[in-house]
Design an enzyme around this catalytic site. Sequence first.
Site, PDB file in Angstrom:
ATOM      1  N   GLU A 244     -10.396  49.149 -26.632  1.00 45.86           N
ATOM      2  CA  GLU A 244     -10.452  47.908 -27.404  1.00 45.86           C
ATOM      3  C   GLU A 244     -11.925  47.547 -27.483  1.00 45.86           C
ATOM      4  O   GLU A 244     -12.516  47.085 -26.521  1.00 45.86           O
ATOM      5  CB  GLU A 244      -9.625  46.813 -26.725  1.00 45.86           C
ATOM      6  CG  GLU A 244      -9.272  45.656 -27.661  1.00 45.86           C
ATOM      7  CD  GLU A 244     -10.343  44.602 -27.729  1.00 45.86           C
ATOM      8  OE1 GLU A 244     -11.156  44.636 -28.692  1.00 45.86           O
ATOM      9  OE2 GLU A 244     -10.388  43.754 -26.845  1.00 45.86           O
ATOM     10  N   CYS A 278     -14.529  39.246 -29.282  1.00 46.17           N
ATOM     11  CA  CYS A 278     -14.410  40.432 -30.137  1.00 46.17           C
ATOM     12  C   CYS A 278     -13.626  40.127 -31.401  1.00 46.17           C
ATOM     13  O   CYS A 278     -13.845  40.756 -32.442  1.00 46.17           O
ATOM     14  CB  CYS A 278     -13.768  41.582 -29.367  1.00 46.17           C
ATOM     15  SG  CYS A 278     -12.130  41.229 -28.706  1.00 46.17           S
TER      16      CYS A 278
END
Length: 500
Positions: A244, A278
């Site tokens: 990720e 993010c």
Amino acid sequence: MTVMTQAPARPQSGSTFESLNPATGEVVGTHPVQTAEEVQAAVARAREEAAWWGGLSFGERKTHLNAWKTSMTQRLPELAELMRLEMGKPVGDAMLEAGLAMEHVSWAAGHAGRVLGRRRVSPGLMMVNQSASVAFKPLGVVGVIGPWNYPVFTPLGSVAYALAAGNAVVFKPSEHTPGVGAWMVQAFQDAVGRPVLQLVTGLGATGAALCRAGVDKVAFTGSTATGKKVMAACAETLTPVVIEAGGKDSVIVDADADVEAAADAALWGACSNAGQTCIGVERVYVHEKVYDEFLSTITAKAAVLRADRDGKIGPITMPSQVGVIRSHVQDALDHGGRAVVGGIDAVGERFVQPTILVDVPEDSLAVQEETFGPTMTIAKVRTMDEAIEKTNATRYGLGNTVFSKVNGMAIAERVRSGMSAVNGVISFAGIPSLPFGGVGDSGFGRIHGPEGLKEFTYAKAIARQRFKPMINLTSFDRTAKADKQLAQVIGLLHGRAKKR
């Protein structure tokens, strides 16, 4: 010219490092830098615990995981204060993060049996004499390398799901938030009474050692550049990974959008957690019909928002990121962009004030590269086709948000990203049943949801004969008559086009 560099000194047992308060520079805690041998020892201990933990029923593991969740929830103010000290975020934001993480622990514990337990599947007409079933078995030991920006929510998206699936876990928290990681691991061991969840601390070398220590899978959250290094280290032992990585998420605002709500969400998405998210908002594309209204609304909101020790926006956690933010803002200004809020002077030593940039070329750093600060670019578009095209024109594909009263779903379907939110911001992250992850340079694999549980398992298929077949196909005694009968069966099943 080749430059020879001296290899970094190998960490010695007994070495330590300090975690610092990013708002003040004060020491928060001291933690061991664990060597490769110490990491391997932790994995070996986890391997022993995996036999016990994996042998429990889903219900028994649920009981243990809920005890852990309850223990953490009862001490949530303590955890939130530690997050504030090590990472810098306001206590209210820390409480929100931890609360969402508890929701995920609960979901993983409660749904693992339904998602992973053995279930029957159709054997098909050719194999009708068989009973077919599939279950998902734990891998064994999972290594989790966590980030500093969401030191509770993000790693637990891997840790809790891996544990619920029956794995033991070795967790390496970021060197910026090791105390938060240690707190969660200790809470688990206090609640469960067994070291099924192990802690290792250190710098990058410790994470690399975990990749090479014989774990059955590594779950990594962090930058794309570091993710590539993790993959390279794991490749040495064919250890699978889930990555990720970074994002460059957009907000798309259609002509029929609720402009007030869109501006409020875009500002929060860009500046909450000091922009260190993010899935945070970094780009905004607004239909020309509502562009002026949107820009005036969001600039008015941003103008009164401050980043300081007591404000709603905390410090930049990693000192090196300040330089990245400054370079992106400067590059945008150098190429014709304008700062309608903030600007280059808004980038301080520890704190960065909200910065909104307009008229920024699409090939600039501020549009193409992850900034990871409380900044955003806003661009006017003529159509939603243009907004979608520009949104998709980066190497990232993590999340995005769409504001539209009529066409939100249709627009979101066309965005190249692992996740989208319609008329809300990053809402998909708070829904435990939805998978979380990206495409392109944002990584691969999924955490959260049924897909997140399956990520830490392997499929175990079983076919059991219920009665002898009419035609024995798996025998050298098969006759020419049997072959003819088989051809007839195949023709009946697959030889005629089916009507639509």
